[in-house]
Structure formats: structure tokens, C-alpha cells
Design a protein around this motif. Structure first.
Motif, PDB file in Angstrom:
ATOM      1  N   VAL A  17      22.955  31.920   4.371  1.00  0.00           N
ATOM      2  CA  VAL A  17      21.703  32.559   4.764  1.00  0.00           C
ATOM      3  C   VAL A  17      20.658  32.421   3.667  1.00  0.00           C
ATOM      4  CG1 VAL A  17      20.604  34.716   5.482  1.00  0.00           C
ATOM      5  CG2 VAL A  17      22.968  34.218   6.179  1.00  0.00           C
ATOM      6  N   LEU A  18      19.476  31.960   4.035  1.00  0.00           N
ATOM      7  CA  LEU A  18      18.319  31.971   3.134  1.00  0.00           C
ATOM      8  C   LEU A  18      17.401  33.101   3.574  1.00  0.00           C
ATOM      9  CD1 LEU A  18      16.410  30.904   0.945  1.00  0.00           C
ATOM     10  CD2 LEU A  18      15.456  29.348   2.659  1.00  0.00           C
ATOM     11  N   ARG A  19      17.270  34.098   2.716  1.00  0.00           N
ATOM     12  CA  ARG A  19      16.384  35.232   2.990  1.00  0.00           C
ATOM     13  C   ARG A  19      15.280  35.251   1.929  1.00  0.00           C
ATOM     14  NH1 ARG A  19      19.931  39.919   3.014  1.00  0.00           N
ATOM     15  NH2 ARG A  19      19.519  40.121   0.787  1.00  0.00           N
ATOM     16  N   ILE A  20      14.054  35.334   2.345  1.00  0.00           N
ATOM     17  CA  ILE A  20      12.925  35.340   1.420  1.00  0.00           C
ATOM     18  C   ILE A  20      12.633  36.782   1.015  1.00  0.00           C
ATOM     19  CG2 ILE A  20      10.519  34.721   1.074  1.00  0.00           C
ATOM     20  CD1 ILE A  20      12.448  32.348   1.346  1.00  0.00           C
ATOM     21  N   GLN A  34       7.813  27.438   0.694  1.00  0.00           N
ATOM     22  CA  GLN A  34       7.888  26.063   1.187  1.00  0.00           C
ATOM     23  C   GLN A  34       8.657  25.193   0.209  1.00  0.00           C
ATOM     24  OE1 GLN A  34       7.059  25.011   4.109  1.00  0.00           O
ATOM     25  NE2 GLN A  34       7.520  22.844   3.752  1.00  0.00           N
ATOM     26  N   GLN A  35       8.443  25.419  -1.086  1.00  0.00           N
ATOM     27  CA  GLN A  35       9.151  24.628  -2.092  1.00  0.00           C
ATOM     28  C   GLN A  35      10.651  24.904  -2.033  1.00  0.00           C
ATOM     29  OE1 GLN A  35       9.169  25.111  -6.720  1.00  0.00           O
ATOM     30  NE2 GLN A  35       7.464  23.766  -6.229  1.00  0.00           N
ATOM     31  N   ILE A  36      11.040  26.149  -1.831  1.00  0.00           N
ATOM     32  CA  ILE A  36      12.455  26.490  -1.708  1.00  0.00           C
ATOM     33  C   ILE A  36      13.069  25.758  -0.514  1.00  0.00           C
ATOM     34  CG2 ILE A  36      14.077  28.357  -1.150  1.00  0.00           C
ATOM     35  CD1 ILE A  36      12.183  30.224  -2.732  1.00  0.00           C
ATOM     36  N   VAL A  37      12.384  25.826   0.618  1.00  0.00           N
ATOM     37  CA  VAL A  37      12.890  25.191   1.838  1.00  0.00           C
ATOM     38  C   VAL A  37      13.015  23.683   1.648  1.00  0.00           C
ATOM     39  CG1 VAL A  37      12.353  24.688   4.247  1.00  0.00           C
ATOM     40  CG2 VAL A  37      12.030  27.004   3.360  1.00  0.00           C
ATOM     41  N   GLU A  38      11.986  23.062   1.076  1.00  0.00           N
ATOM     42  CA  GLU A  38      12.004  21.604   0.885  1.00  0.00           C
ATOM     43  C   GLU A  38      13.083  21.192  -0.108  1.00  0.00           C
ATOM     44  OE1 GLU A  38       8.085  20.572  -0.301  1.00  0.00           O
ATOM     45  OE2 GLU A  38       7.217  20.794   1.710  1.00  0.00           O
ATOM     46  N   THR A  39      13.274  21.983  -1.153  1.00  0.00           N
ATOM     47  CA  THR A  39      14.286  21.649  -2.148  1.00  0.00           C
ATOM     48  C   THR A  39      15.684  21.694  -1.549  1.00  0.00           C
ATOM     49  OG1 THR A  39      12.921  22.515  -3.945  1.00  0.00           O
ATOM     50  CG2 THR A  39      15.264  22.305  -4.371  1.00  0.00           C
ATOM     51  N   LEU A  40      15.990  22.758  -0.817  1.00  0.00           N
ATOM     52  CA  LEU A  40      17.310  22.877  -0.202  1.00  0.00           C
ATOM     53  C   LEU A  40      17.538  21.770   0.818  1.00  0.00           C
ATOM     54  CD1 LEU A  40      17.616  26.753   0.275  1.00  0.00           C
ATOM     55  CD2 LEU A  40      18.684  25.329  -1.477  1.00  0.00           C
ATOM     56  N   ASP A  41      16.491  21.438   1.548  1.00  0.00           N
ATOM     57  CA  ASP A  41      16.606  20.359   2.538  1.00  0.00           C
ATOM     58  C   ASP A  41      16.895  19.034   1.849  1.00  0.00           C
ATOM     59  OD1 ASP A  41      16.220  19.520   5.407  1.00  0.00           O
ATOM     60  OD2 ASP A  41      14.700  18.270   4.470  1.00  0.00           O
ATOM     61  N   TRP A  42      16.169  18.748   0.757  1.00  0.00           N
ATOM     62  CA  TRP A  42      16.387  17.505   0.019  1.00  0.00           C
ATOM     63  C   TRP A  42      17.783  17.452  -0.581  1.00  0.00           C
ATOM     64  CZ3 TRP A  42      16.686  17.010  -5.527  1.00  0.00           C
ATOM     65  CH2 TRP A  42      16.801  15.688  -5.966  1.00  0.00           C
ATOM     66  N   SER A  50      17.640  31.105   8.418  1.00  0.00           N
ATOM     67  CA  SER A  50      16.518  31.128   7.480  1.00  0.00           C
ATOM     68  C   SER A  50      15.239  31.365   8.263  1.00  0.00           C
ATOM     69  CB  SER A  50      16.424  29.794   6.726  1.00  0.00           C
ATOM     70  OG  SER A  50      15.949  28.771   7.600  1.00  0.00           O
ATOM     71  N   PRO A  51      14.108  31.558   7.561  1.00  0.00           N
ATOM     72  CA  PRO A  51      12.842  31.675   8.293  1.00  0.00           C
ATOM     73  C   PRO A  51      12.528  30.435   9.122  1.00  0.00           C
ATOM     74  CG  PRO A  51      12.570  32.463   6.043  1.00  0.00           C
ATOM     75  CD  PRO A  51      13.927  31.826   6.111  1.00  0.00           C
ATOM     76  N   VAL A  52      13.015  29.278   8.694  1.00  0.00           N
ATOM     77  CA  VAL A  52      12.759  28.030   9.422  1.00  0.00           C
ATOM     78  C   VAL A  52      13.765  27.832  10.548  1.00  0.00           C
ATOM     79  CG1 VAL A  52      12.622  25.519   9.237  1.00  0.00           C
ATOM     80  CG2 VAL A  52      11.711  26.951   7.400  1.00  0.00           C
TER      81      VAL A  52
END
Length: 464
Positions: A17-20, A34-42, A50-52
């Protein structure tokens, strides 16, 4: 921590779970989510919820869950576990300063406990909008079980603020409420939160909620053993790794080695699936590991060489395109050149960012190759004659591939003219690349093609 969270979730059939946690509005940084989401995705560590991605316990931003926290605060106040505090920030600062001067415990002195608003308003240091504090009992627990560290003793907790004057909960209340409502069974965080865990234990007990398991990871250290930070180490910003040309699989491997060193006989290079299969919290190294990119460079080079030439070409095109290394007005053929050169430069790469510097000359106009001083110093008095012979061979060799080019030039320059190989091929290297050292010469000619190779030879010949 995301890596270890994901590994534990996969191993146990759970959910990552990613919780902001954005209730501290003063420290909110635009774009950080956004940077957190992009980093984990990469990194290939995509959360299951998650929020996404959404999930059964949405919303996953605490600022969108404020209606969940106030009823809990009211319950704690009604049960005698919390109280209002009207102390101004100036009064609190003065209290701590005075206590510190007397070498006393600087925890809150409970001036507001048991008072009504009107009673407190009669005293100095009053502020209209109150906070809400925990009423920590004298027998508050200070020990808890940690999956990594075993039995842990933490400092005695202060009367922690759990609701701020702006109506936002503090981290300590919000995470406890959300962990309960979202069914979180394992909380993984940095060791700096050990001192706060007794407060969370108290809140769980007061509310009658099941306690999650805790795992406090060691903090990464700079080579000087200070805590890693963006001020001292750019690697503290995770997207720096992508910008520098590290592969996500290499970084995952490196991060697991930092806090999870292999046992005797274990291989240092391993997949995420292998990491998950042998995962054990008890093996996590509690000593803050030193973040040294030399080991990461070695791993990254290994993973680059494991790629097929085609796969490496794809990665290089994506990386060079995203970073704009090719410049503002690139040759439209640069993508094809990068793909063609991928296998040639693979053994020399440590990071993807190394590639363009090695092959940019391949896309330059044939009549604009800049010859380095060190390269020009390799040209001897017979360079013009060698270039003339080289042009003759290049013009007729068939097929125009690396092996036939090498064989034909060796036969003419070395065998027939008796020139030493190092001296025989230097003029061609200088002509094609402008450098003393370049990628494999005959592969370079193949990629340039006959026409471009001849044009570069002719351009250097004219400059002599």
C-alpha cells in the motif's frame, strides 16, 4: 523500505500500500507525490493500492480522510486519554528553553490539562485555537517487539499533539487510524521512528485495535557515516539514479544488498524473485549501511552486459531521448545509430549516461569532426600516405562489414606496406572519431557506412 514492503507483501500474499501522509501542510512540497509515484513505477515496485491504483480503502491521501480522524479524537477526549491545549508556540518555546537551562526534561508541562478554555484564557501564553494532546500515563509502555531488532526499548513518550490547531491530525494519530481502517498488518519505516512507536502502541490499546507488526529499517549513511541527505548526497533523491543512467533492476539489487547482506556462499547478483523467496526480517542488518555508488556501478555494468544488444539499444534510445543528450538539433538518424552501436559499446558501459559521449561522433557531419590534440599527436609524417592507402581499401572492400574491413586494411597496411598495426590504424581512428581512444574501429566504420567513412578520411587528409 518500499522494496522490503513489496517483498514482504509478495512473500505473504499480502498487499503493498502506498499512502500519502500529507497532513503537515507546512512541509508539503508541490510535485512530491508525483515523484514518489514515478519513482516506484520506474523501479518496478508498483503498489497494489495507492491514490493512482485505487483500492478498497480509498482515498489514500490523508488530507482527503479528515472526516475519519475527528471522531477518534473526540472519543479519546471523552475517555480521558486526551485533552485540549491552548498554549501558544511562544509559551511552549519559552517553557522548553527554561527547562533545558535547568537541565530538566523538556516535555510538555501539562499546564492545560484539567482546565476549561475560560480558565486557561486567564493565564499567559494563551492561543484561541487549541491543539489536542495525548495524556500519557506514568506506566506507559516503552518496549515493543520489532521484526528486525527483537525487543526494543524506546524513550518515555511526551504528551504528543494528535490534532493540530488547523484541524489536521498529526502523523501519529493519522497513521494509527489509517493502519486500522486499511487492515495494515506490517508497518515498515526508518529507525528514526522507534522513539514514536510507544505513542502508537498506546493509541492502539486505548482504541482497542489490533496491533500491527513493526519493522524499523536502518538508515542509509554517506561514506562519512553521516545520515544520507539531499544536501550531502544527490542519491537521496531517487530519480537521480534514473537521470544518471542506472537500470532499475541494478538499483533494486543494490538496495537489497545494503540492508540485507548475503550470507556466505550467496551470490550478490540476484533477481527480485530470488530475494522474495529467501526473505527473512531477521537477516536485515541493523547497522546503518554506507551508500557507496562504486558497488552500484559494478552491479549496473553487470546488468547492462546481461541485456541483449536489441534490449540495450531500446534502453539507450529511451534514456538519450529523455535526457536530451543528443542536443537541440540532432541528426534524425541518431536513433538508428544508437541501436547499431549498442552491442559495440556494451562492454565499456557502466551507466547508460556513458553511451552518448562514446558514440556522439557517429552522428556528427562528416566534415566537422573535431580532432583532439592527443589524437592529432598520433599522426606521424606518413599519415597522408596511410590515409590514401586506407581510402583505396575502404572504397573497394566487400562486404562493408567489420571483419572484411579489418582483414583488407591489415593486408594492405601491415602485410604489404609493413606498418605496425598501432600506427597503421591510428589515422583511420582519428579521421572517423577525432579521438585517440574510441569504440572498436572497424565496427565504427560499418556503422558509419562506406560513404561517410571515406568522407571523414578525405576531410582529415585535407587538413594535413
Amino acid at each position: 523500505m518500499a522494496l522490503f514492503d513489496k517483498a514482504w507483501a509478495v512473500k505473504t500474499g499480502g498487499r503493498f500500500v502506498l499512502r500519502i501522509e500529507d497532513t503537515d501542510r507546512n512541509r508539503l512540497v508541490a510535485g512530491s507525490e508525483q515523484q514518489i509515484v514515478e519513482t516506484l513505477d520506474w523501479l518496478g515496485l508498483r503498489p497494489d493500492e495507492s491514490p493512482v491504483a485505487g483500492g478498497p480503502f480509498a482515498p489514500y491521501r490523508q488530507s482527503e480522510r479528515l472526516d475519519r480522524y475527528r471522531p477518534v479524537v473526540d472519543r479519546l477526549i471523552a475517555d480521558g486519554h486526551a485533552y485540549y491545549c491552548w498554549c501558544s508556540t511562544e509559551r511552549l518555546a519559552a517553557m522548553r528553553e527554561e527547562k533545558a537551562a535547568r537541565r530538566q526534561d523538556t516535555r510538555y508541562d501539562r499546564l492545560c490539562h484539567g482546565m476549561t478554555r475560560d480558565e486557561r484564557a486567564e493565564l499567559p501564553g494563551f492561543t484561541e485555537d487549541p491543539t489536542v494532546r495525548m495524556l500519557v500515563p506514568d506506566d506507559a509502555p516503552t518496549t515493543f517487539h520489532d521484526l528486525i531488532r527483537g525487543e526494543v526499548r524506546a524513550p518515555f513518550p511526551d504528551d504528543q499533539v494528535i490534532m493540530k490547531a488547523d484541524g489536521f491530525p498529526t502523523y501519529h494519530l493519522a497513521v494509527v487510524v489509517d493502519d486500522h481502517e486499511m487492515g495494515i498488518t506490517t508497518v515498515v519505516r526508518g529507525e528514526e521512528w522507534i522513539s514514536s512507536t510507544p505513542k502508537h502502541v498506546l493509541l492502539h490499546r486505548w482504541l482497542g485495535w489490533d496491533m500491527p507488526q513493526f519493522a524499523h529499517m536502518p538508515l542509509l549513511r554517506n561514506p562519512d557515516h553521516s545520515k544520507i541527505s539531499k544536501r550531502k548526497n544527490p542519491a537521496a533523491r531517487l530519480m537521480w539514479f534514473k537521470e544518471q543512467g542506472y537500470l532499475p533492476e541494478a538499483l533494486r539489487n543494490f538496495l537489497q544488498l545494503l540492508a540485507y547482506p548475503p550470507s556466505a556462499g550467496d551470490q550478490e547478483v540476484g533477481t527480485f524473485e530470488q530475494f522474495v523467496a529467501g526473505f527473512d526480517w531477521g537477516r536485515v542488518n541493523t547497522v546503518g549501511p554506507v551508500f557507496d555508488t562504486r558497488k552500484l556501478d559494478w552491479l549496473n555494468g553487470h546488468y547492462i552486459r546481461e541485456l541483449t544488444d536489441e534490449a540495450l539499444g531500446d534502453r539507450l534510445v529511451e534514456f538519450i531521448g529523455e535526457t536530451g543528450q543528443w542536443g537541440a538539433d540532432p541528426d534524425p538518424a541518431w536513433e538508428g545509430v544508437v541501436r547499431a552501436a549498442a552491442g559495440m559499446i556494451k562492454p565499456r558501459l557502466v551507466r547508460l549516461s556513458d553511451a552518448w559521449g562514446q558514440i556522439a561522433f557517429l552522428t556528427a557531419p562528416d566534415d566537422s569532426i573535431l580532432v583532439e590534440d592527443a589524437a592529432r599527436g598520433q599522426l606521424k609524417d606518413d599519415a597522408a600516405a596511410i590515409l590514401d592507402a586506407t581510402a583505396e581499401v575502404i572504397g573497394s572492400v566487400e562486404p562493408f562489414e567489420a571483419a572484411p574491413i579489418q582483414a583488407a586494411l591489415r593486408a594492405r597496411l601491415v602485410d604489404q606496406l609493413g606498418i605496425k598495426p598501432r600506427l597503421a590504424f591510428a589515422p583511420l581512428r582519428v579521421a572517423t572519431s577525432g579521438r585517440k581512444v574510441s569504440p572498436p574501429l572497424f565496427e565504427t566504420c560499418r556503422i558509419l557506412g562506406r560513404e561517410s567513412t571515406l568522407a571523414r578520411v578525405a576531410a582529415l587528409r585535407r587538413s594535413l
